[in-house]
Design an enzyme around this catalytic site. Sequence first.
Site, short mmCIF file in Angstrom:
data_model
loop_
_atom_site.label_atom_id
_atom_site.label_comp_id
_atom_site.label_asym_id
_atom_site.label_seq_id
_atom_site.Cartn_x
_atom_site.Cartn_y
_atom_site.Cartn_z
N LYS A 14 49.98 -58.68 12.74
CA LYS A 14 49.07 -57.52 12.81
C LYS A 14 48.18 -57.41 11.57
CE LYS A 14 52.55 -54.62 13.22
NZ LYS A 14 53.82 -55.37 13.38
N ARG A 89 55.08 -46.00 15.66
CA ARG A 89 56.28 -46.82 15.85
C ARG A 89 57.36 -46.04 16.60
NH1 ARG A 89 55.42 -50.52 10.92
NH2 ARG A 89 56.71 -52.31 11.40
N ARG A 128 57.25 -65.96 4.92
CA ARG A 128 56.43 -65.02 4.16
C ARG A 128 57.21 -64.51 2.94
NH1 ARG A 128 54.12 -59.78 7.26
NH2 ARG A 128 56.13 -58.86 6.78
N ARG A 134 57.94 -59.25 -0.95
CA ARG A 134 58.46 -58.10 -0.20
C ARG A 134 59.97 -58.20 -0.06
NH1 ARG A 134 55.00 -56.55 5.09
NH2 ARG A 134 57.05 -55.73 5.59
N ARG A 146 65.12 -55.06 11.19
CA ARG A 146 63.77 -54.56 11.51
C ARG A 146 63.40 -54.87 12.96
NH1 ARG A 146 61.15 -57.64 6.89
NH2 ARG A 146 59.13 -57.26 7.85
#
Length: 190
Positions: A14, A89, A128, A134, A146
């Site tokens: 996204k 969400r 990532r 992160r 998640r």
Amino acid sequence: MKNIVLFGPPGAGKGTQADILKEKYQLVHISTGDVFRFNIKNQTDLGTLAKSYMDKGHLVPDEVTINMLNAEVEKNPDANGFIFDGFPRTEAQATALATLMDEKNSQINAMVALEVDDEVLVGRLLERGKSSGRADDANEGVIRERIAEYYRKTDILKDFYQKQDKYYGVNGVGSIEEITVRLSQVFDTL
Ligand code: ADP
């Protein structure tokens, strides 16, 4: 005004696509994850609260998230339209977003969803995590939580928008450019 919810599970792409599409369509991109991370970096109260949820792979409570989103929208009174990335969400967030758009005599035009298999998502997020810094990407357990949270609370929003004839699913596997082309084909019809 064109207001689009860019949707999909964690790791669907996204943020990458929103960065490209906001330029192409001159829209304001609001990423709730980015706003939370900005607050964590600057050690605000909101950041401290959000971090306690994000580190576990859980969603930040609706009330906090909705207030923050409203404030971000209000910062852009002259926007041509918005790309919402990471919001809504939950059903409560989707309802709040509809109300907010209504108050602006506007509406959400579409939910455009990137569809990617779970195992591909886990692989992308671990990759990532090697460079993003992160915390929520560094640990496979948090990544899987998640994704689980996505199926518990978020995936049902497809029905919410489908009922309004606003749902568009797009294959999220391929090169960045290929996926931009697919998304643009939907954006161009709106
Ligand atoms: P990703 O989709 O890759 O997991 P995001 O950057 O969109 O990453 O979000 C990171 C985290 O921020 C989420 O796991 C969640 O804890 C929190 N968050 C982001 N958006 C929302 C939201 N709309 N409601 C609740 N929590 C959110």
